[in-house]
Design a protein around this motif. Structure first.
Motif, PDB file in Angstrom:
ATOM      1  N   LEU A  66       0.851  -1.180   0.000  1.00  0.00           N
ATOM      2  CA  LEU A  66       0.000   0.000   0.000  1.00  0.00           C
ATOM      3  C   LEU A  66       0.887   1.230   0.000  1.00  0.00           C
ATOM      4  CD1 LEU A  66      -2.812  -0.904   2.559  1.00  0.00           C
ATOM      5  CD2 LEU A  66      -2.979  -0.806   0.078  1.00  0.00           C
ATOM      6  N   LYS A  67       0.791   2.023  -1.063  1.00  0.00           N
ATOM      7  CA  LYS A  67       1.586   3.241  -1.202  1.00  0.00           C
ATOM      8  C   LYS A  67       3.081   2.969  -1.022  1.00  0.00           C
ATOM      9  CE  LYS A  67      -2.233   6.074   0.325  1.00  0.00           C
ATOM     10  NZ  LYS A  67      -2.749   7.022   1.292  1.00  0.00           N
ATOM     11  N   GLY A  68       3.536   1.855  -1.580  1.00  0.00           N
ATOM     12  CA  GLY A  68       4.941   1.511  -1.515  1.00  0.00           C
ATOM     13  C   GLY A  68       5.389   0.857  -0.221  1.00  0.00           C
ATOM     14  N   GLN A  69       4.465   0.630   0.694  1.00  0.00           N
ATOM     15  CA  GLN A  69       4.793   0.018   1.983  1.00  0.00           C
ATOM     16  C   GLN A  69       4.406  -1.455   1.990  1.00  0.00           C
ATOM     17  OE1 GLN A  69       3.426   2.328   5.479  1.00  0.00           O
ATOM     18  NE2 GLN A  69       2.669   3.796   3.978  1.00  0.00           N
ATOM     19  N   PRO A  70       5.310  -2.343   2.422  1.00  0.00           N
ATOM     20  CA  PRO A  70       4.923  -3.748   2.551  1.00  0.00           C
ATOM     21  C   PRO A  70       3.992  -3.895   3.755  1.00  0.00           C
ATOM     22  CG  PRO A  70       7.119  -3.451   3.448  1.00  0.00           C
ATOM     23  CD  PRO A  70       6.692  -2.124   2.859  1.00  0.00           C
ATOM     24  N   VAL A  71       2.848  -4.539   3.550  1.00  0.00           N
ATOM     25  CA  VAL A  71       1.852  -4.659   4.617  1.00  0.00           C
ATOM     26  C   VAL A  71       1.305  -6.075   4.692  1.00  0.00           C
ATOM     27  CG1 VAL A  71       1.126  -2.233   4.451  1.00  0.00           C
ATOM     28  CG2 VAL A  71      -0.077  -3.969   3.127  1.00  0.00           C
ATOM     29  N   VAL A  72       0.678  -6.345   5.835  1.00  0.00           N
ATOM     30  CA  VAL A  72      -0.142  -7.539   5.998  1.00  0.00           C
ATOM     31  C   VAL A  72      -1.491  -7.064   6.516  1.00  0.00           C
ATOM     32  CG1 VAL A  72       0.652  -8.045   8.366  1.00  0.00           C
ATOM     33  CG2 VAL A  72      -0.306  -9.866   6.942  1.00  0.00           C
ATOM     34  N   ALA A  73      -2.560  -7.638   5.970  1.00  0.00           N
ATOM     35  CA  ALA A  73      -3.911  -7.338   6.434  1.00  0.00           C
ATOM     36  C   ALA A  73      -4.326  -8.431   7.403  1.00  0.00           C
ATOM     37  CB  ALA A  73      -4.881  -7.279   5.255  1.00  0.00           C
ATOM     38  N   SER A  74      -4.747  -8.039   8.583  1.00  0.00           N
ATOM     39  CA  SER A  74      -5.203  -9.017   9.561  1.00  0.00           C
ATOM     40  C   SER A  74      -6.366  -9.808   8.976  1.00  0.00           C
ATOM     41  CB  SER A  74      -5.660  -8.320  10.845  1.00  0.00           C
ATOM     42  OG  SER A  74      -6.265  -9.257  11.718  1.00  0.00           O
ATOM     43  N   PRO A  75      -6.371 -11.133   9.167  1.00  0.00           N
ATOM     44  CA  PRO A  75      -7.473 -11.920   8.625  1.00  0.00           C
ATOM     45  C   PRO A  75      -8.792 -11.714   9.374  1.00  0.00           C
ATOM     46  CG  PRO A  75      -5.987 -13.325   9.867  1.00  0.00           C
ATOM     47  CD  PRO A  75      -5.349 -11.966   9.799  1.00  0.00           C
ATOM     48  N   LEU A  76      -8.768 -11.026  10.507  1.00  0.00           N
ATOM     49  CA  LEU A  76     -10.003 -10.842  11.277  1.00  0.00           C
ATOM     50  C   LEU A  76     -10.756  -9.579  10.878  1.00  0.00           C
ATOM     51  CD1 LEU A  76      -8.775 -12.127  14.737  1.00  0.00           C
ATOM     52  CD2 LEU A  76     -10.085 -13.330  12.987  1.00  0.00           C
ATOM     53  N   TYR A  77     -10.202  -8.413  11.168  1.00  0.00           N
ATOM     54  CA  TYR A  77     -10.905  -7.175  10.851  1.00  0.00           C
ATOM     55  C   TYR A  77     -10.247  -6.379   9.741  1.00  0.00           C
ATOM     56  CZ  TYR A  77     -13.620  -8.204  14.991  1.00  0.00           C
ATOM     57  OH  TYR A  77     -14.427  -8.811  15.910  1.00  0.00           O
ATOM     58  N   LYS A  78      -9.243  -6.957   9.112  1.00  0.00           N
ATOM     59  CA  LYS A  78      -8.603  -6.426   7.900  1.00  0.00           C
ATOM     60  C   LYS A  78      -7.772  -5.166   8.091  1.00  0.00           C
ATOM     61  CE  LYS A  78     -10.817  -9.715   5.827  1.00  0.00           C
ATOM     62  NZ  LYS A  78     -10.768 -10.868   6.687  1.00  0.00           N
ATOM     63  N   GLN A  79      -7.382  -4.817   9.321  1.00  0.00           N
ATOM     64  CA  GLN A  79      -6.466  -3.697   9.481  1.00  0.00           C
ATOM     65  C   GLN A  79      -5.133  -4.064   8.840  1.00  0.00           C
ATOM     66  OE1 GLN A  79      -8.143  -4.980  12.125  1.00  0.00           O
ATOM     67  NE2 GLN A  79      -9.216  -3.305  13.114  1.00  0.00           N
ATOM     68  N   HIS A  80      -4.478  -3.071   8.268  1.00  0.00           N
ATOM     69  CA  HIS A  80      -3.186  -3.267   7.613  1.00  0.00           C
ATOM     70  C   HIS A  80      -2.062  -2.830   8.549  1.00  0.00           C
ATOM     71  CE1 HIS A  80      -6.000  -2.957   4.223  1.00  0.00           C
ATOM     72  NE2 HIS A  80      -5.176  -3.804   3.636  1.00  0.00           N
ATOM     73  N   PHE A  81      -1.021  -3.661   8.629  1.00  0.00           N
ATOM     74  CA  PHE A  81       0.149  -3.348   9.443  1.00  0.00           C
ATOM     75  C   PHE A  81       1.374  -3.281   8.540  1.00  0.00           C
ATOM     76  CE2 PHE A  81      -2.916  -5.337  12.198  1.00  0.00           C
ATOM     77  CZ  PHE A  81      -2.928  -4.481  13.296  1.00  0.00           C
ATOM     78  N   ASN A  82       2.109  -2.197   8.675  1.00  0.00           N
ATOM     79  CA  ASN A  82       3.345  -2.026   7.916  1.00  0.00           C
ATOM     80  C   ASN A  82       4.353  -3.054   8.428  1.00  0.00           C
ATOM     81  OD1 ASN A  82       6.085  -1.079   7.378  1.00  0.00           O
ATOM     82  ND2 ASN A  82       5.143   0.817   6.661  1.00  0.00           N
ATOM     83  N   LEU A  83       4.903  -3.859   7.532  1.00  0.00           N
ATOM     84  CA  LEU A  83       5.828  -4.924   7.935  1.00  0.00           C
ATOM     85  C   LEU A  83       7.194  -4.379   8.347  1.00  0.00           C
ATOM     86  CD1 LEU A  83       4.949  -7.657   5.303  1.00  0.00           C
ATOM     87  CD2 LEU A  83       4.376  -7.627   7.741  1.00  0.00           C
ATOM     88  N   GLU A  84       7.525  -3.164   7.967  1.00  0.00           N
ATOM     89  CA  GLU A  84       8.811  -2.560   8.352  1.00  0.00           C
ATOM     90  C   GLU A  84       8.734  -1.901   9.729  1.00  0.00           C
ATOM     91  OE1 GLU A  84      10.767  -1.446   4.083  1.00  0.00           O
ATOM     92  OE2 GLU A  84       9.272  -0.067   4.881  1.00  0.00           O
ATOM     93  N   THR A  85       7.609  -1.251  10.015  1.00  0.00           N
ATOM     94  CA  THR A  85       7.494  -0.464  11.245  1.00  0.00           C
ATOM     95  C   THR A  85       6.508  -1.032  12.259  1.00  0.00           C
ATOM     96  OG1 THR A  85       5.696   0.924  10.401  1.00  0.00           O
ATOM     97  CG2 THR A  85       7.980   1.637   9.934  1.00  0.00           C
ATOM     98  N   GLY A  86       5.590  -1.883  11.817  1.00  0.00           N
ATOM     99  CA  GLY A  86       4.546  -2.407  12.700  1.00  0.00           C
ATOM    100  C   GLY A  86       3.344  -1.493  12.837  1.00  0.00           C
ATOM    101  N   GLN A  87       3.403  -0.314  12.247  1.00  0.00           N
ATOM    102  CA  GLN A  87       2.340   0.674  12.374  1.00  0.00           C
ATOM    103  C   GLN A  87       1.059   0.220  11.683  1.00  0.00           C
ATOM    104  OE1 GLN A  87       2.570   3.801  14.061  1.00  0.00           O
ATOM    105  NE2 GLN A  87       0.379   3.535  13.818  1.00  0.00           N
ATOM    106  N   CYS A  88      -0.082   0.379  12.380  1.00  0.00           N
ATOM    107  CA  CYS A  88      -1.386   0.108  11.774  1.00  0.00           C
ATOM    108  C   CYS A  88      -1.730   1.298  10.883  1.00  0.00           C
ATOM    109  CB  CYS A  88      -2.450  -0.065  12.857  1.00  0.00           C
ATOM    110  SG  CYS A  88      -4.111  -0.291  12.190  1.00  0.00           S
ATOM    111  N   LEU A  89      -2.103   1.034   9.648  1.00  0.00           N
ATOM    112  CA  LEU A  89      -2.390   2.116   8.707  1.00  0.00           C
ATOM    113  C   LEU A  89      -3.757   2.746   8.949  1.00  0.00           C
ATOM    114  CD1 LEU A  89      -0.904   0.723   5.383  1.00  0.00           C
ATOM    115  CD2 LEU A  89       0.210   1.964   7.229  1.00  0.00           C
ATOM    116  N   GLU A  90      -4.671   2.005   9.549  1.00  0.00           N
ATOM    117  CA  GLU A  90      -6.018   2.531   9.793  1.00  0.00           C
ATOM    118  C   GLU A  90      -6.143   3.252  11.137  1.00  0.00           C
ATOM    119  OE1 GLU A  90      -6.228  -0.305   6.616  1.00  0.00           O
ATOM    120  OE2 GLU A  90      -5.484  -0.630   8.635  1.00  0.00           O
TER     121      GLU A  90
END
Length: 122
Positions: A66-90
């Motif tokens: 997302l916007k050049g950031q590697p992320v993972v979307a939680s399988p539960l409520y779909k929040q995205h977490f930056n894989l480099e920083t751990g920051q939740c994007l939402e």
């Protein structure tokens, strides 16, 4: 004097799945290791625990960019977490722990903080 962290072997290259995560156990608790071969670096490690639910599910999330950031979307409520920083994007008030990760031959190592390593050894 500063105590050294330990680099614990948590899995091998054969355990990794491209564009996905695997859950591993460390002295610091469950960690999700992600292998994104199209990126440099290709390995990322974050807490496996979804901070919104307390469930250990992040390794099963969908990886993406997302916007050049590697992320993972939680399988539960779909929040995205930056894989480099751990920051939740939402929700900028939420962040998961990140871990330094490295490839050592065929082994994947995670850096476990000294305070955790010391406590586990006691």
């Amino acid at each position: 004097m500063r105590e050294r962290a330990s680099w614990d072997v948590v899995c091998t290259v054969d355990d990794l799945i491209a564009e996905s995560g695997v859950a591993v156990w460390t002295e610091d608790g469950p960690v999700a290791v992600f292998y994104l071969p199209h990126r440099l670096p290709a390995l990322f490690a974050i807490s496996h625990t979804d901070p919104f639910t307390g469930k250990n599910v992040l390794a099963r999330g969908i990886t993406g960019d997302l916007k050049g950031q590697p992320v993972v979307a939680s399988p539960l409520y779909k929040q995205h977490f930056n894989l480099e920083t751990g920051q939740c994007l939402e929700d900028e008030t939420v962040q998961v722990k990140t871990y330094p990760v490295l490839l050592d031959g065929q082994n994947i190592r995670i850096e476990v903080p000294a305070s955790v390593s010391r406590t586990a050894a006691a």
